[in-house]
Design a protein around this motif. Sequence first.
Motif, short mmCIF file in Angstrom:
data_model
loop_
_atom_site.label_atom_id
_atom_site.label_comp_id
_atom_site.label_asym_id
_atom_site.label_seq_id
_atom_site.Cartn_x
_atom_site.Cartn_y
_atom_site.Cartn_z
N CYS A 52 -7.88 0.62 -6.50
CA CYS A 52 -6.53 0.62 -5.92
C CYS A 52 -5.49 0.49 -7.02
N PRO A 53 -4.61 1.48 -7.13
CA PRO A 53 -3.65 1.44 -8.23
C PRO A 53 -2.49 0.46 -7.99
N CYS B 228 0.83 -1.21 0.00
CA CYS B 228 0.00 0.00 0.00
C CYS B 228 0.86 1.26 0.00
N ILE B 229 0.49 2.25 -0.80
CA ILE B 229 1.20 3.52 -0.83
C ILE B 229 0.34 4.62 -0.21
N SER B 230 -0.65 4.26 0.56
CA SER B 230 -1.49 5.23 1.29
C SER B 230 -2.09 6.32 0.40
N CYS B 231 -2.37 6.00 -0.85
CA CYS B 231 -2.82 7.06 -1.75
C CYS B 231 -4.22 7.54 -1.40
N GLY B 232 -5.07 6.63 -0.91
CA GLY B 232 -6.39 7.07 -0.48
C GLY B 232 -7.51 6.86 -1.49
N ASN B 233 -7.23 6.27 -2.64
CA ASN B 233 -8.30 6.00 -3.59
C ASN B 233 -9.38 5.10 -2.98
N CYS B 234 -8.94 4.09 -2.26
CA CYS B 234 -9.89 3.13 -1.70
C CYS B 234 -10.86 3.82 -0.74
N ALA C 16 -5.38 -0.79 5.23
CA ALA C 16 -4.45 -1.27 4.20
C ALA C 16 -3.02 -0.84 4.48
N VAL D 263 -3.74 -3.78 -3.98
CA VAL D 263 -3.54 -4.13 -2.58
C VAL D 263 -4.71 -4.90 -1.99
S1 SF4 Z 1 -6.04 2.48 -2.91
FE1 SF4 Z 1 -4.58 0.81 -2.58
S2 SF4 Z 1 -2.58 1.78 -2.43
FE2 SF4 Z 1 -4.12 3.39 -2.23
S3 SF4 Z 1 -4.42 3.60 -0.01
FE3 SF4 Z 1 -5.95 2.15 -0.73
S4 SF4 Z 1 -5.02 0.14 -0.51
FE4 SF4 Z 1 -3.38 1.65 -0.35
#
Ligand code: SF4
Lengths: 437, 532
Positions: B496-497, B455-461, B475, B500
């Motif tokens: 999720c890009p 996970c890169i903590s991007c926040g899309n999810c 995540a 994850v």
């Molecule tokens: S979308 Fe995927 S990569 Fe981005 S925060 Fe959520 S789990 Fe992590």
Amino acid sequence: MGHIVIVGNGISGVTAARHIRKLSNHRITIISGESDYFFSRTALMYVYMGHMSFENTQPYEPHFWTKNRIDLKKSWVNLIDHKDKKILLENGEIMAYDKLILATGSKPNKFGWPGQDLKGVQGLYTKQDLEQLEISVPNNKVCKRAVIIGGGLIGIELAEMLHSRNIPVTFLVRESSFWNSVLPDSESAVLNDHILSHGIDLRLSANLKEIHSNDQGAVKSIEIAETGEIIPCDFVGLTAGVLPQIELAKASGIATNQGILVNRFLETNIEDVYAIGDCAEQQDTLPHGRRSIEAVWYTGRMMGETVAQTISGHKIAYKPGHWFNSAKFFDIEYQTYGIVNNALNKPKSEMQMHWKHPEKNICITVSYDKNDKRFIGINTFGIRMRHEVFDRWLNEQRSIEFVLDHFVEAQFDPEFFHSYVNEIQLVFTTILSKSNL
Amino acid sequence: MNYQQSKSVAIVNPDTYGLSTQQKLWLGFGMIGLIMMLLAGFNVTIMNSSIYMVLAMTLISIGVIGYSRASYNHKKAGIKNDGVTFKSITSRGVLGWLTGIALTGFYIILYFYPTFLGLGTKGASNAGLVALFDPFSKWLNGNPASQWFVYGTLYTLAIIIFGLKFILKYRHDQYQKLRTISVMFFQLGFAFLIPELMSRLNSDTFKLPYVDLKSIWPLNYYNFDKYRVESLIDAGDIGLALLIFSVISIFIITPILTYKYGKRWYCSWVCGCGGLAETAGDPFRQLSDKRLSIWKIERWIIHSVVVFSVLMTTAVIHSYLGKDSSTYWLTKSVFLLGVGGLLTFIFAWVMIFKREALAKDAKYGAFGYFVVILALMGLFVFDQNDHLFFFKTSELRRTYGFLIGSVFSGVIGTGFYPILGSRVWCRFGCPMAAILGFQQRLFSRFRITTNGGQCISCGNCSTYCEMGIDVRSYAQKGENIVRSSCVGCGVCSAVCPRGVLKLENGSQEGRINPTEVLLGNDVDLIKLMNQQ
Ligand code: SF4
Ligand SMILES: Cc1cc2nc3c(=O)[nH]c(=O)nc-3n(C[C@H](O)[C@H](O)[C@H](O)COP(=O)(O)OP(=O)(O)OC[C@H]3O[C@@H](n4cnc5c(N)ncnc54)[C@H](O)[C@@H]3O)c2cc1C
Ligand code: SF4
């Protein structure tokens, strides 16, 4: 109880702070000149593309920091006085520390191109870069064409970003094929096609010679070194990799090379000063063939987790596990576990097998050792794999045959997705049995 | 291919996030259809009403489908969220608010002033919009239309046409496609056609109430109302079978499916409320609030609704049961003891076996349990036919129907899509979701697995979770997501890009797995930290 001061509120600094808080009662202060709160740098692209607001990129709500007694300060640190254990902030404030963690990250590479500081020329790294981008390239009326210099991961993200606003993009890549400085040729070729299919004007083996200016000191066009071709444009994105941000350390007499030099305990040459994340450079060799500077999210996080132990009284060396990474190239997801070398760096002992779907952008490469048939790494495109399983197999030094036999266990694609395991197994076992003859 | 010579073929659309000409064209068609409906509401029909209705509905359908094709067809399969935070309608801009107000207005009229839609009362024949649907209604079930028939038709149409849009949008994602087809099927068949055809069977001597087989108590809070149970029983074997089926659904089918697949089997594959939220509501999913404070409020509201619905239903059934066990075994006291016993059993079982998994939520459970038990004792002790303490049972039932059944699920739940996000009702108000969620959390194989340290903590999810779950907060810790509110829509996994998240059914062991140090780091450190 001491005062731990952390310079940089990126993933490495913040992870260190979180873990120090869990493990100890120290006073913790995080200082950054870039933003009030920690945000996910990796998500900058999604803000410009309109998938998320900037707030959405912040993994913790403001109350998190007060609740966990982590003080935040928005300011630049100008100097470290490590004899008196003090730092000097931009506003003249002086702050004493007991232990100092440098987590200052990276900055975009610039190679001294003529015109690289013109208006309309920028990199993509900070929140300020994103804001500037919104001003320079809000839409395709203001920007009729954008040129991106440098075919790395940030370059392709920038291409996707601009493309999402229907801005025509020319993408200058120094290598003969996109990202083949890292990927095997066959995979790199798949990406070339994919980039082109999105309507990006991809120029391979093309170096920037010069950026031309108009009367207002803004970019007017660029010139390609190899062909002399001049491409008129209103914006130039410089994404030719990143360099560790070491000015502060250097100015304060902390040993640096490309990055801030650290030993395996993430200690710099100065007592009680540590460096983690993008800005750190390892003096000693790491296990599993890991490199001395790794500017990725995960490395920063892992160093943060490690240094927190040391600072909380449990001294421990930085010992990363097997390499893993992931990225997304427009619509193609990429994951990698272990080591898969590109053509240039591939040692004689590394054997690679490739499989590609006849039409779709799905492909896979596995590497193994020619001599002992040990599995050493995998790249997948358009297929999701389980980190846990590959990490285990790499630790257990499984053979390539074992990995192929158990491939199903490593699948991580969503339910109902078509599985290509059978095809892949068939193709690879055939290759293997031929090579065994 | 010669890479050097390729020129950019970017399709130039001058308004970056404005509409393309094609999109405008299709939108125009849809709007004409909508306006025709509106005009019919004012009694303006210029032609034969069957033709007029078909024409209006066709225009709306063509509009939506054409618009979707114009939006997605020229693009490659993949995530299509460009410009979501910039567009007025999807970011609580002026258009968002206007749409919200229009929808809310429609629901208020529908629920409380159906005569404005042209419903004929006191034997008068229908006019306006409702009359427009008379021929279709007569053709299907033999009776003139009601406002509910109009609503049901439009609702089903919305799920189908916006479902097609959704499928086109997520055409790379097999999970999304299948569950959308499933939702469209259940809405068209089970919620719409079967009940209409069933009511065709009704005659003067045979009456079967409207039954949507997939609608399960407590979602259909009216299921055990006296008139309904009586008419089911009166309808002989079929009716009785339906009654028994509805009880089996609650106590056997639902728990088994939820155990195996999580509550998504219902919320994202079958349910019509969920269906509308996932299709017509999809553009608004990112508007759900992710703050921790809202999660707290959510839990209070939804658990109160469960308590309310259990109490109301118990009181309603209690009110019409007899006292004399010689006439029928199920008397008031047997029933109350039964309900109390069942609740005590569940409560005790959870407290003994699942205390840890429940953690903080225990107090909500305990609170709910005691309220219900106290109320049951009240019913028992005072033993009044038609009162629960000071409230008349029928009043209670009416209040529930008004507040929860109409205002919450309709006016707020759907009307506020563009303001609060698409699953407001499912998240804050649906007692069915709460009960399934309770089971999902404690006794199910379902979880969302996170992929080690990727996970890169991007926040899309988190952004695109319509239930307001902060998926990222799990995540980025490498922790599986086991949340009672998760409807298993799978969109977090889709957006999720980094690949994850994976929705999975697996063994209960290691399902809830808080981790301190993520995979990828020093193995010894991971072990050490996770033991601490
Ligand atoms: S979308 Fe995927 S990569 Fe981005 S925060 Fe959520 S789990 Fe992590
Ligand atoms: C657009 C983009 C996309 C990326 N995508 C990915 C990806 O998909 N996967 C991946 O693994 N990695 C990705 N990366 C790389 C990843 O973001 C970095 O490796 C990571 O953020 C580094 O974290 P860090 O904490 O070391 O430093 P940073 O995140 O750079 O944080 C350093 C902070 O310190 C501050 N600072 C520096 N000097 C001072 C000073 N003197 N005083 C005060 N503050 C100071 C900086 O302003 C900054 O806020 C991406 C990077 C970019 C730019
Ligand atoms: S957590 Fe994921 S699957 Fe569950 S409701 Fe949210 S977006 Fe849907």
